[in-house]
Motif scaffolding. Structure first.
Motif: not given
Length: 127
Positions: A83-87, A108-116
């Motif tokens: 998420v931070l990398l995508m920001v 990609y950020l949204a997918i990572a946030a969903f996983i987290a």
């Protein structure tokens, strides 16, 4: 939901693997000439290689800890780091007025946030 989280992690790991391999092994000049790669012309080779290695580690960190059941908490930690990398990626592409890549990074950020969220919360890996 567990299946959706595994699918999301697999997709994001594939993205991280592709990005990591290209940044780690493709020459900077070739990256800069590729679509969406113009930003690499402003970055040092060392920065690109470091970013590539981090993306390779992210690809592994999204899958392997859960598969081998060693420190599976690293899956949501890795997703949070993504998420931070995508920001950072969104800021970089936004400064260059590359709105299509900002949108892609947001996905990609949204997918990572969903996983987290899923792996820290309702579908956490518990012993």
């Amino acid at each position: 939901m567990n299946l959706a989280l595994w699918i999301a992690a697999g997709l994001l790991a594939a993205v991280a693997l592709a990005g990591g391999v290209s940044k780690t092994f493709v020459p900077k000049e070739k990256l800069a000439a590729a679509s969406g790669g113009a930003w690499t012309g402003d970055a040092s080779v060392a920065f690109l290689k470091t970013l590539g290695v981090l993306e390779l580690l992210a690809a592994a960190g999204l899958i392997l800890p859960a598969v081998v059941d060693v420190a599976p908490v690293m899956v949501p930690v890795t997703a949070t780091c993504w998420v931070l990398l995508m920001v950072g990626a969104m800021i970089t592409h936004g400064r260059r007025r590359e709105s299509a890549f900002v949108l892609l990074n947001l996905i990609y950020l949204a997918i990572a946030a969903f996983i987290a969220w899923g792996r820290f919360g309702p579908e956490a890996f518990t012993g």
